[in-house]
Design a protein around this motif. Structure first.
Motif, PDB file in Angstrom:
ATOM      1  N   PRO A  40       0.825  -1.220   0.000  1.00  0.00           N
ATOM      2  CA  PRO A  40       0.000   0.000   0.000  1.00  0.00           C
ATOM      3  C   PRO A  40       0.855   1.264   0.000  1.00  0.00           C
ATOM      4  CG  PRO A  40      -0.064  -1.082   2.162  1.00  0.00           C
ATOM      5  CD  PRO A  40       0.890  -1.863   1.310  1.00  0.00           C
ATOM      6  N   MET A  41       0.258   2.341  -0.494  1.00  0.00           N
ATOM      7  CA  MET A  41       0.962   3.618  -0.434  1.00  0.00           C
ATOM      8  C   MET A  41       0.728   4.247   0.934  1.00  0.00           C
ATOM      9  SD  MET A  41       1.206   6.407  -3.314  1.00  0.00           S
ATOM     10  CE  MET A  41      -0.069   7.529  -2.931  1.00  0.00           C
ATOM     11  N   ALA A  56      -1.836  -1.901  10.696  1.00  0.00           N
ATOM     12  CA  ALA A  56      -0.448  -2.261  10.402  1.00  0.00           C
ATOM     13  C   ALA A  56       0.325  -2.639  11.663  1.00  0.00           C
ATOM     14  CB  ALA A  56       0.248  -1.097   9.693  1.00  0.00           C
ATOM     15  N   ALA A  57      -0.249  -2.354  12.827  1.00  0.00           N
ATOM     16  CA  ALA A  57       0.448  -2.659  14.079  1.00  0.00           C
ATOM     17  C   ALA A  57       0.267  -4.131  14.452  1.00  0.00           C
ATOM     18  CB  ALA A  57      -0.054  -1.737  15.187  1.00  0.00           C
ATOM     19  N   SER A  58       0.872  -4.520  15.586  1.00  0.00           N
ATOM     20  CA  SER A  58       1.015  -5.952  15.873  1.00  0.00           C
ATOM     21  C   SER A  58      -0.311  -6.682  16.085  1.00  0.00           C
ATOM     22  CB  SER A  58       1.896  -6.122  17.107  1.00  0.00           C
ATOM     23  OG  SER A  58       1.344  -5.391  18.180  1.00  0.00           O
ATOM     24  N   ARG A  59      -1.328  -5.978  16.604  1.00  0.00           N
ATOM     25  CA  ARG A  59      -2.560  -6.703  16.924  1.00  0.00           C
ATOM     26  C   ARG A  59      -3.261  -7.232  15.675  1.00  0.00           C
ATOM     27  NH1 ARG A  59      -6.980  -5.433  21.457  1.00  0.00           N
ATOM     28  NH2 ARG A  59      -8.484  -6.980  20.806  1.00  0.00           N
ATOM     29  N   TYR A  60      -3.281  -6.424  14.607  1.00  0.00           N
ATOM     30  CA  TYR A  60      -3.992  -6.847  13.389  1.00  0.00           C
ATOM     31  C   TYR A  60      -3.013  -7.324  12.306  1.00  0.00           C
ATOM     32  CZ  TYR A  60      -7.743  -4.712  15.878  1.00  0.00           C
ATOM     33  OH  TYR A  60      -8.647  -4.414  16.843  1.00  0.00           O
ATOM     34  N   GLY A  66       1.130 -10.023   3.416  1.00  0.00           N
ATOM     35  CA  GLY A  66       2.202  -9.491   2.570  1.00  0.00           C
ATOM     36  C   GLY A  66       2.034  -8.020   2.255  1.00  0.00           C
ATOM     37  N   MET A  67       1.261  -7.309   3.096  1.00  0.00           N
ATOM     38  CA  MET A  67       0.936  -5.921   2.776  1.00  0.00           C
ATOM     39  C   MET A  67       1.578  -4.925   3.728  1.00  0.00           C
ATOM     40  SD  MET A  67      -3.098  -6.336   2.072  1.00  0.00           S
ATOM     41  CE  MET A  67      -3.742  -7.382   0.802  1.00  0.00           C
ATOM     42  N   GLU A  68       2.545  -5.383   4.508  1.00  0.00           N
ATOM     43  CA  GLU A  68       3.050  -4.488   5.542  1.00  0.00           C
ATOM     44  C   GLU A  68       4.033  -3.448   5.018  1.00  0.00           C
ATOM     45  OE1 GLU A  68       4.138  -7.332   4.813  1.00  0.00           O
ATOM     46  OE2 GLU A  68       6.195  -7.680   5.378  1.00  0.00           O
ATOM     47  N   VAL A  69       4.459  -3.618   3.770  1.00  0.00           N
ATOM     48  CA  VAL A  69       5.483  -2.710   3.260  1.00  0.00           C
ATOM     49  C   VAL A  69       4.798  -1.461   2.699  1.00  0.00           C
ATOM     50  CG1 VAL A  69       7.570  -2.567   1.877  1.00  0.00           C
ATOM     51  CG2 VAL A  69       6.755  -4.773   2.645  1.00  0.00           C
ATOM     52  N   MET A  70       4.487  -0.519   3.570  1.00  0.00           N
ATOM     53  CA  MET A  70       3.856   0.716   3.106  1.00  0.00           C
ATOM     54  C   MET A  70       4.927   1.584   2.452  1.00  0.00           C
ATOM     55  SD  MET A  70       0.828   1.921   5.476  1.00  0.00           S
ATOM     56  CE  MET A  70      -0.494   0.826   5.935  1.00  0.00           C
ATOM     57  N   ARG A  71       4.700   1.966   1.229  1.00  0.00           N
ATOM     58  CA  ARG A  71       5.710   2.681   0.475  1.00  0.00           C
ATOM     59  C   ARG A  71       5.439   4.189   0.471  1.00  0.00           C
ATOM     60  NH1 ARG A  71       9.510  -0.012   1.093  1.00  0.00           N
ATOM     61  NH2 ARG A  71      10.594   1.203  -0.482  1.00  0.00           N
ATOM     62  N   PRO A  72       6.463   4.973   0.735  1.00  0.00           N
ATOM     63  CA  PRO A  72       6.279   6.423   0.669  1.00  0.00           C
ATOM     64  C   PRO A  72       6.345   6.967  -0.752  1.00  0.00           C
ATOM     65  CG  PRO A  72       8.493   5.900   1.404  1.00  0.00           C
ATOM     66  CD  PRO A  72       7.800   4.584   1.220  1.00  0.00           C
ATOM     67  N   SER A  73       6.646   6.115  -1.714  1.00  0.00           N
ATOM     68  CA  SER A  73       6.700   6.576  -3.102  1.00  0.00           C
ATOM     69  C   SER A  73       5.609   5.886  -3.913  1.00  0.00           C
ATOM     70  CB  SER A  73       8.068   6.248  -3.709  1.00  0.00           C
ATOM     71  OG  SER A  73       7.991   6.351  -5.117  1.00  0.00           O
ATOM     72  N   ASP A  78       1.454  -0.643  -4.881  1.00  0.00           N
ATOM     73  CA  ASP A  78       0.508  -1.374  -5.725  1.00  0.00           C
ATOM     74  C   ASP A  78      -0.924  -0.881  -5.558  1.00  0.00           C
ATOM     75  OD1 ASP A  78       2.312  -3.379  -6.824  1.00  0.00           O
ATOM     76  OD2 ASP A  78       2.470  -4.064  -4.756  1.00  0.00           O
ATOM     77  N   PHE A  79      -1.236  -0.383  -4.377  1.00  0.00           N
ATOM     78  CA  PHE A  79      -2.606   0.109  -4.208  1.00  0.00           C
ATOM     79  C   PHE A  79      -2.640   1.268  -3.226  1.00  0.00           C
ATOM     80  CE2 PHE A  79      -2.324  -2.878  -0.768  1.00  0.00           C
ATOM     81  CZ  PHE A  79      -3.224  -2.464   0.207  1.00  0.00           C
ATOM     82  N   MET A  80      -3.671   2.055  -3.405  1.00  0.00           N
ATOM     83  CA  MET A  80      -3.830   3.281  -2.631  1.00  0.00           C
ATOM     84  C   MET A  80      -5.049   3.130  -1.721  1.00  0.00           C
ATOM     85  SD  MET A  80      -4.884   6.910  -4.381  1.00  0.00           S
ATOM     86  CE  MET A  80      -3.316   7.676  -4.603  1.00  0.00           C
ATOM     87  N   ILE A  81      -4.843   3.336  -0.418  1.00  0.00           N
ATOM     88  CA  ILE A  81      -5.981   3.334   0.504  1.00  0.00           C
ATOM     89  C   ILE A  81      -6.367   4.794   0.732  1.00  0.00           C
ATOM     90  CG2 ILE A  81      -6.843   2.657   2.773  1.00  0.00           C
ATOM     91  CD1 ILE A  81      -4.623   0.553   2.896  1.00  0.00           C
ATOM     92  N   VAL A  82      -7.508   5.192   0.227  1.00  0.00           N
ATOM     93  CA  VAL A  82      -7.968   6.566   0.436  1.00  0.00           C
ATOM     94  C   VAL A  82      -8.683   6.581   1.780  1.00  0.00           C
ATOM     95  CG1 VAL A  82      -9.293   8.502  -0.507  1.00  0.00           C
ATOM     96  CG2 VAL A  82      -8.207   6.869  -2.044  1.00  0.00           C
ATOM     97  N   SER A  83      -7.960   6.956   2.817  1.00  0.00           N
ATOM     98  CA  SER A  83      -8.474   6.806   4.177  1.00  0.00           C
ATOM     99  C   SER A  83      -8.744   8.179   4.783  1.00  0.00           C
ATOM    100  CB  SER A  83      -7.454   6.044   5.027  1.00  0.00           C
ATOM    101  OG  SER A  83      -6.210   6.713   4.996  1.00  0.00           O
ATOM    102  N   GLY A  84      -9.952   8.657   4.591  1.00  0.00           N
ATOM    103  CA  GLY A  84     -10.316   9.909   5.241  1.00  0.00           C
ATOM    104  C   GLY A  84     -11.076  10.849   4.328  1.00  0.00           C
ATOM    105  N   THR A  85     -11.328  12.028   4.846  1.00  0.00           N
ATOM    106  CA  THR A  85     -12.101  13.040   4.120  1.00  0.00           C
ATOM    107  C   THR A  85     -11.287  13.568   2.937  1.00  0.00           C
ATOM    108  OG1 THR A  85     -12.842  13.690   6.320  1.00  0.00           O
ATOM    109  CG2 THR A  85     -13.521  15.077   4.486  1.00  0.00           C
ATOM    110  N   VAL A  86     -11.893  13.545   1.762  1.00  0.00           N
ATOM    111  CA  VAL A  86     -11.215  14.057   0.566  1.00  0.00           C
ATOM    112  C   VAL A  86     -11.667  15.491   0.342  1.00  0.00           C
ATOM    113  CG1 VAL A  86     -10.770  13.694  -1.870  1.00  0.00           C
ATOM    114  CG2 VAL A  86     -11.220  11.732  -0.391  1.00  0.00           C
ATOM    115  N   THR A  87     -10.784  16.434   0.579  1.00  0.00           N
ATOM    116  CA  THR A  87     -11.149  17.839   0.359  1.00  0.00           C
ATOM    117  C   THR A  87     -10.829  18.230  -1.080  1.00  0.00           C
ATOM    118  OG1 THR A  87      -8.987  18.595   1.079  1.00  0.00           O
ATOM    119  CG2 THR A  87     -10.706  18.449   2.763  1.00  0.00           C
ATOM    120  N   LYS A  88     -11.465  19.318  -1.509  1.00  0.00           N
ATOM    121  CA  LYS A  88     -11.227  19.782  -2.883  1.00  0.00           C
ATOM    122  C   LYS A  88      -9.779  20.226  -3.056  1.00  0.00           C
ATOM    123  CE  LYS A  88     -15.989  21.106  -3.715  1.00  0.00           C
ATOM    124  NZ  LYS A  88     -16.963  22.200  -3.855  1.00  0.00           N
ATOM    125  N   LYS A  89      -9.189  20.699  -1.971  1.00  0.00           N
ATOM    126  CA  LYS A  89      -7.800  21.134  -2.063  1.00  0.00           C
ATOM    127  C   LYS A  89      -6.857  19.931  -2.222  1.00  0.00           C
ATOM    128  CE  LYS A  89      -4.729  24.413   0.203  1.00  0.00           C
ATOM    129  NZ  LYS A  89      -4.528  25.226   1.401  1.00  0.00           N
TER     130      LYS A  89
END
Ligand code: SF4
Length: 230
Positions: A40-41, A56-60, A66-73, A78-89
């Motif tokens: 994930p991104m 992503a923490a130990s409990r879950y 195989g998804m723990e490698v969150m990439r900053p780039s 491979d996939f984007m989690i849109v997590s939260g309010t999407v503002t127009k800005k």
């Protein structure tokens, strides 16, 4: 994926070599390797991102998938989690990041805000759903969705990957894949795909508006000038 699901159904393997031989298809092998290494991104937009961090923490522990490698780039994700309010800005940046991700790529819309604006749907600054701009593969309901709900959404994404075929996947077609046009934030958010409609509606409104001819205003009389000057 277990060995039973990696094996092609209908092909019997003799019992004495079952532990060492697998007969499968290229599609299954290809999907098996991709679905178990979806990266994930790493970005979050609002409170839903806290639940994503918990997953992503130990409990879950999404490393089980195989998804723990969150990439900053975006180029390594491979996939984007849109997590939260999407503002127009924010939406021009989200679309730009999506375009920078390499194929195959997926979008998971997490929470009521990303799905449809959530409690801020009527807000002047909020986009009522990221699917107005990006092709969403999995929607996760809730405000916020729990980490378990996110895991369920990610398992759903894995099932979607399982059903893909090299013959029909869009990134293996000969035709180029067009980038999603990046919205422009002006007085309001403008989607380049809607420019023709916006221009047509503006022309109609201009035609309907009453004419404001400045020459129709009464001229300033000499007496008025004298009154002002006195
Ligand atoms: S869906 Fe609820 S928890 Fe998630 S970003 Fe919106 S308001 Fe926050």
């Amino acid at each position: 994926m277990e060995k039973e699901t990696l094996n092609s159904p209908g092909i019997e393997i003799p019992p004495d070599i079952q532990g060492t031989v697998t007969v499968t298809t290229l599609d299954r092998l290809y999907n098996w390797s991709r679905r178990n290494s979806l990266w994930p991104m790493m970005f979050g937009l609002a409170c839903c991102a806290i639940e994503m961090i918990c997953a992503a923490a130990s409990r879950y522990d999404i490393s089980r998938f195989g998804m723990e490698v969150m990439r900053p780039s975006p180029r390594q994700a491979d996939f984007m989690i849109v997590s939260g309010t999407v503002t127009k800005k924010m939406v021009p940046q989200i679309v730009r990041l999506y375009n920078q991700m390499a194929e195959p790529k997926y979008v998971v819309s997490m929470g009521a805000c990303a799905n449809g604006g959530g409690p801020f749907k009527e807000g002047y600054n909020v986009v009522p759903g990221i699917d107005r701009f990006l092709p969403v593969d999995v929607y996760i309901p809730g405000c916020p969705p729990t980490p378990q709900a996110l895991l369920n959404g990610l398992i759903t994404l894995q099932k979607k990957v399982d059903g893909e075929s090299i013959k029909t996947a869009r990134w293996y077609q000969k035709a180029p894949i067009d980038a999603v046009p990046i919205p422009v934030l002006g007085p309001d958010l403008m989607d380049p795909r809607q420019y023709d409609n916006i221009a047509r509606i503006s022309r109609l409104k201009n035609d309907e508006a009453p004419s404001t001819n400045v020459l129709e205003e009464p001229p300033i009389s000499s007496t008025n000038i004298e009154e002002v000057g006195s």
